[in-house]
Design a protein around this motif. Structure first.
Motif, PDB file in Angstrom:
ATOM      1  N   VAL A 217     -16.007  -7.237  23.443  1.00 42.82           N
ATOM      2  CA  VAL A 217     -16.615  -7.973  22.337  1.00 42.82           C
ATOM      3  C   VAL A 217     -18.104  -8.104  22.623  1.00 42.82           C
ATOM      4  N   LEU A 218     -18.909  -7.730  21.658  1.00 46.73           N
ATOM      5  CA  LEU A 218     -20.359  -7.838  21.788  1.00 46.73           C
ATOM      6  C   LEU A 218     -20.832  -9.003  20.937  1.00 46.73           C
ATOM      7  N   TRP A 219     -21.620  -9.894  21.561  1.00 47.27           N
ATOM      8  CA  TRP A 219     -22.048 -11.142  20.948  1.00 47.27           C
ATOM      9  C   TRP A 219     -23.546 -11.134  20.683  1.00 47.27           C
ATOM     10  N   LEU A 220     -23.937 -11.819  19.620  1.00 48.08           N
ATOM     11  CA  LEU A 220     -25.346 -12.069  19.340  1.00 48.08           C
ATOM     12  C   LEU A 220     -25.670 -13.481  19.819  1.00 48.08           C
ATOM     13  N   ASN A 221     -26.723 -13.614  20.638  1.00 50.21           N
ATOM     14  CA  ASN A 221     -27.065 -14.886  21.259  1.00 50.21           C
ATOM     15  C   ASN A 221     -28.489 -15.308  20.913  1.00 50.21           C
ATOM     16  N   ASN A 222     -28.716 -16.607  20.807  1.00 43.87           N
ATOM     17  CA  ASN A 222     -30.066 -17.134  20.725  1.00 43.87           C
ATOM     18  C   ASN A 222     -30.718 -17.080  22.105  1.00 43.87           C
ATOM     19  N   ASN A 257     -25.212 -20.469  23.868  1.00 43.12           N
ATOM     20  CA  ASN A 257     -26.131 -19.641  23.112  1.00 43.12           C
ATOM     21  C   ASN A 257     -25.439 -18.729  22.111  1.00 43.12           C
ATOM     22  N   VAL A 258     -24.182 -18.409  22.337  1.00 45.22           N
ATOM     23  CA  VAL A 258     -23.512 -17.433  21.501  1.00 45.22           C
ATOM     24  C   VAL A 258     -23.301 -17.998  20.103  1.00 45.22           C
ATOM     25  N   VAL A 259     -23.742 -17.276  19.094  1.00 43.55           N
ATOM     26  CA  VAL A 259     -23.623 -17.779  17.732  1.00 43.55           C
ATOM     27  C   VAL A 259     -22.895 -16.823  16.796  1.00 43.55           C
ATOM     28  N   LYS A 260     -22.768 -15.553  17.145  1.00 40.61           N
ATOM     29  CA  LYS A 260     -22.110 -14.618  16.232  1.00 40.61           C
ATOM     30  C   LYS A 260     -21.514 -13.452  17.003  1.00 40.61           C
ATOM     31  N   ARG A 261     -20.323 -13.086  16.591  1.00 40.61           N
ATOM     32  CA  ARG A 261     -19.715 -11.890  17.146  1.00 40.61           C
ATOM     33  C   ARG A 261     -20.169 -10.689  16.349  1.00 40.61           C
ATOM     34  N   ILE A 391     -22.006   5.067  19.577  1.00 45.67           N
ATOM     35  CA  ILE A 391     -23.134   4.699  18.720  1.00 45.67           C
ATOM     36  C   ILE A 391     -22.602   3.912  17.530  1.00 45.67           C
ATOM     37  N   LYS A 392     -23.198   2.766  17.288  1.00 43.39           N
ATOM     38  CA  LYS A 392     -22.756   1.876  16.218  1.00 43.39           C
ATOM     39  C   LYS A 392     -23.977   1.351  15.479  1.00 43.39           C
ATOM     40  N   GLN A 393     -23.981   1.464  14.141  1.00 44.11           N
ATOM     41  CA  GLN A 393     -25.072   0.916  13.350  1.00 44.11           C
ATOM     42  C   GLN A 393     -25.044  -0.609  13.378  1.00 44.11           C
ATOM     43  N   ILE A 394     -26.215  -1.200  13.459  1.00 51.05           N
ATOM     44  CA  ILE A 394     -26.360  -2.648  13.272  1.00 51.05           C
ATOM     45  C   ILE A 394     -27.113  -2.828  11.966  1.00 51.05           C
ATOM     46  N   LEU A 395     -26.427  -3.341  10.972  1.00 52.38           N
ATOM     47  CA  LEU A 395     -27.019  -3.473   9.660  1.00 52.38           C
ATOM     48  C   LEU A 395     -27.842  -4.750   9.553  1.00 52.38           C
ATOM     49  N   PRO A 396     -28.764  -4.832   8.571  1.00 56.86           N
ATOM     50  CA  PRO A 396     -29.653  -5.997   8.482  1.00 56.86           C
ATOM     51  C   PRO A 396     -28.925  -7.330   8.445  1.00 56.86           C
ATOM     52  N   GLN A 398     -26.295  -8.134   9.859  1.00 57.12           N
ATOM     53  CA  GLN A 398     -25.689  -8.454  11.145  1.00 57.12           C
ATOM     54  C   GLN A 398     -26.718  -8.905  12.173  1.00 57.12           C
ATOM     55  N   MET A 399     -27.998  -8.762  11.866  1.00 56.89           N
ATOM     56  CA  MET A 399     -29.047  -9.040  12.833  1.00 56.89           C
ATOM     57  C   MET A 399     -29.544 -10.476  12.792  1.00 56.89           C
ATOM     58  N   THR A 400     -29.026 -11.267  11.893  1.00 63.71           N
ATOM     59  CA  THR A 400     -29.449 -12.659  11.804  1.00 63.71           C
ATOM     60  C   THR A 400     -28.390 -13.564  12.406  1.00 63.71           C
TER      61      THR A 400
END
Length: 579
Positions: A217-222, A257-261, A391-396, A398-400
């Motif tokens: 699982v890859l997480w987006l963190n502050n 810090n983790v806020v979104k998967r 390779i995986k696209q990160i769409l706009p 998903q970046m917030t």
């Protein structure tokens, strides 16, 4: 010349004589008279000298940006960072990684001595700050990366948890006052982590499903600690407050810090996602070329052959209908007692995992309307050794960090994410690096493991077309057995590719001619190399000998050392060198 000034030998004869000389002798002979000077700069003469001296294949054309063969010869000999100018000995153990700030004014180093050191890059490099991570139960530091505006530094290392369990942890350090702003767990530790935006970073977590099956699982963190009800802008002042809520990754990190998967990807045969990096596709001239329009998701590009095939299995897009039906019949027969599989326990687990994932794998989202980024990582499907590039696209959207938290509304436990592309290199991948324009990736690949082959290849492929561009000559070696963790941090500049090796040398290749230009000696394994982003004639190398070495080109060394201009500087330097 005779007394009347007429040449005694015709130019054609002098030309043939010069063909038998080496480059330094040709330059020296050109100082004799005007006639010899003119012949010594002949284009055909230096074309022959170039191909012969650098042993470039005759069918390789001159670099498109080159103005003459003489200048091209001089560029390769005079601008390669191969002169050692400084050795830094402030680390007390193996130095594992180096990273430059985007401005080139600073760089960071990580080491087995469990420190992250930040250096000032001037004519004489000096130490600015050293952060000791041992008070936070780190075993060592292994990777660092500056964010885009060079205000924050991401540092990752190996964390020793309860009962001697080890995983990774990522720390964020302010470059204004060197304060430690936040920490977040990262598993496995060789995911390393990376910046996605100025203030958000990607970490990983590994969940075991079976004996050899798992999901990453890859997480987006502050970058800053976040507490319930407190906006991120206020977070820096709360860097060491205790967490107000339990950590969503169910780990013991200091801060929350983790806020979104971002993604959840199935792993087979003991493989895991490692070495995560982000390529900024907005830098491409033609973003629509990044992924084949209309192509089925999950295309596998096999660098071992000229053909392309559809990926079969979870994480690689939907499997063909006959494959799905065959797996269903196999499992139904097994459950009804009609089939006695001639499979090992691990092979059976893999087949069952493939079947269960077929209805739970979400196909990729594609959006070409907006600039996006590519998530690139090493993975595999056949063995725990990483042999594929995912390779995986990160769409706009998903970046917030705004929106649903931790995958809410996405059925976070109901599906896996399929990859957009998988590139199989059929070898143990021990290093990856992006070119400065993010349009290409370089992979160090010892072929046909296990065990790791001693000869290491450098492969270059284009992220626009997902095709291999070229394969460099084998010039360096590895000795680490396949069952040990081993990673070399490569780097790419405008004209050069650099890599370390276990033979105690760093290596520099030319990207156009595909030739090795220099060997940079250390006393032990060279783990990391990095070019200055502002001047490719400066290269840093880090080694197990606990040193960092700075290398500059002969041209810049002369510029820095010369008190006044000297006549024929290229000739004087060239003649004094022995390769």
């Amino acid at each position: 010349m005779d007394e009347g000034g007429t040449p005694l030998l015709p130019d054609s004869l002098i030309y043939h004589i010069f063909l038998s000389l080496g480059p330094a002798d040709v330059l020296a002979a050109g100082l004799v008279c005007r006639q010899w000077q003119a012949v010594s700069r002949d284009e055909f003469l230096w074309r022959e000298q170039f191909y012969r001296y650098y042993q470039v294949a005759r069918d390789v054309p001159r670099h498109p940006a080159a103005t003459s063969w003489y200048e091209e010869f001089r560029r390769l000999y005079d601008t390669v960072p191969c002169v050692e100018v400084q050795t830094l000995k402030e680390h007390t153990d193996q130095v594992l990684h180096l990273s430059f700030s985007h401005s080139g004014y600073q760089f960071a180093s990580c080491s087995k001595d469990c420190t992250v050191k930040i250096w000032s890059n001037d004519l004489t490099i000096s130490l600015l700050h050293s952060a000791d991570m041992r008070p936070y139960n780190w075993s060592y530091t292994q990777f660092s990366q500056f964010n885009q505006d060079d205000s924050l530094l991401l540092a990752s290392g190996v964390f020793l948890g309860p009962h001697n369990s080890s995983s990774g942890e990522i720390a964020v350090i302010s470059l204004d006052n060197f304060a430690l702003l936040s920490r977040v767990r990262n598993k496995p530790y060789d995911v390393f982590g990376c910046w996605l935006t100025e203030t958000s970073l990607i970490s990983g977590n590994l969940h075991r499903i079976g004996d050899i099956t798992s999901c990453s699982v890859l997480w987006l963190n502050n970058a800053f600690q976040v507490r319930a009800g407190v906006p991120p802008a206020a977070a820096p002042s709360l860097a060491w407050c205790p967490p107000a809520v339990s950590h969503p990754q169910d780990v013991e990190s200091e801060n929350v810090n983790v806020v979104k998967r971002l993604f959840k990807i199935q792993n087979l045969n003991a493989s895991t996602i490692r070495t995560v990096m982000v390529a900024d596709c907005s830098r491409f001239d033609s973003p629509d070329l990044l992924l084949d329009a209309g192509a089925a998701p999950g295309r596998v590009f096999d660098l071992g052959s000229d053909s392309e095939g559809e990926a079969v299995g979870p994480g690689s897009g939907p499997a063909p209908a006959h494959t799905k039906e065959g797996l269903r019949r196999f499992l139904d027969g097994l459950l009804d007692g009609r089939a006695q599989p001639q499979l090992s326990e691990h092979a059976l687990e893999t087949k069952v995992a493939e079947l269960l994932a077929q209805g739970r794998t979400k196909p990729p989202e594609h959006s070409m309307a907006d600039a996006h980024k590519l998530l690139i990582f090493t993975t595999g499907c056949l063995t725990y050794s990483p042999h594929q590039i995912g390779i995986k696209q990160i769409l706009p959207h998903q970046m917030t960090t705004a929106g649903p938290v931790l995958g809410e509304g996405r059925g976070s436990d109901a599906f896996f994410d399929a990859l957009d592309h998988v590139i199989d290199v059929h070898g143990h991948i021990i290093g990856m690096g992006l070119s400065p324009d993010n349009s290409g990736s370089v992979v160090a690949d010892p072929m046909q493991p296990p065990p790791i082959a001693e000869e290491i290849d450098l492969l270059v492929f284009d992220l626009k077309t997902m095709r291999e561009v070229k394969r460099a000559l084998r010039a360096h070696r590895a000795y680490t057995p396949n069952d040990e963790c081993f990673f070399i941090f490569l780097d790419v500049s405008r004209d050069f590719v650099a890599s370390g090796a276990e033979d105690r040398h760093g290596y520099i290749w030319d990207r156009h001619y595909n030739i090795c230009l220099a060997k940079l000696r250390h006393q032990d394994v060279v783990n990391s190399v990095v070019f200055s982003p502002q001047e490719q004639e400066l290269l840093l190398t880090a080694s197990d000998d606990a040193t960092i070495k700075a290398w500059r080109s002969p041209r810049t060394v002369r510029i820095h050392q010369a008190a006044r201009p000297r006549p024929h500087p290229f000739l004087s330097w060239f003649a004094s060198q022995k390769r």
